[in-house]
Design a protein around this motif. Sequence first.
Motif, short mmCIF file in Angstrom:
data_model
loop_
_atom_site.label_atom_id
_atom_site.label_comp_id
_atom_site.label_asym_id
_atom_site.label_seq_id
_atom_site.Cartn_x
_atom_site.Cartn_y
_atom_site.Cartn_z
N LYS A 7 -6.26 -9.46 1.35
CA LYS A 7 -6.63 -8.05 1.21
C LYS A 7 -6.44 -7.62 -0.23
O LYS A 7 -5.66 -8.20 -0.96
CB LYS A 7 -5.78 -7.15 2.12
N SER A 9 -5.73 -4.25 -0.92
CA SER A 9 -5.04 -2.97 -0.94
C SER A 9 -3.66 -3.12 -0.32
O SER A 9 -3.41 -4.03 0.45
CB SER A 9 -5.85 -1.92 -0.18
N LYS A 11 -0.62 -2.69 2.09
CA LYS A 11 -0.59 -2.49 3.54
C LYS A 11 0.11 -1.18 3.92
O LYS A 11 -0.07 -0.69 5.00
CB LYS A 11 0.08 -3.67 4.23
N HIS A 13 0.05 1.74 1.74
CA HIS A 13 -0.61 2.90 1.16
C HIS A 13 -2.13 2.86 1.27
O HIS A 13 -2.78 3.88 1.06
CB HIS A 13 -0.22 3.05 -0.31
N GLY A 14 -2.71 1.73 1.54
CA GLY A 14 -4.16 1.64 1.66
C GLY A 14 -4.85 1.76 0.32
O GLY A 14 -4.22 1.66 -0.72
N SER A 17 -10.24 6.44 -0.82
CA SER A 17 -11.25 6.80 0.17
C SER A 17 -12.63 6.49 -0.40
O SER A 17 -12.90 6.72 -1.58
CB SER A 17 -11.16 8.29 0.48
#
Length: 53
Positions: A7, A9, A11, A13-14, A17
């Motif tokens: 990934k 990003s 895990k 805070h993501g 948008s």
Amino acid sequence: MKLEPSKRSCKFHGGKSTGPRTAEGKARIAQAQLLHWARWRSERSELRCRASP
């Protein structure tokens, strides 16, 4: 910041948008923006009227 395997990003805070993707979502945001700026313009003009002698 700990990243999930494979990934890009965090895990916890993501990521950022990406905004609305559907036509309904885009229309909803467009309507919200129209209302926001209309309110801003009316408040601004009220302040100008009060400040004018």
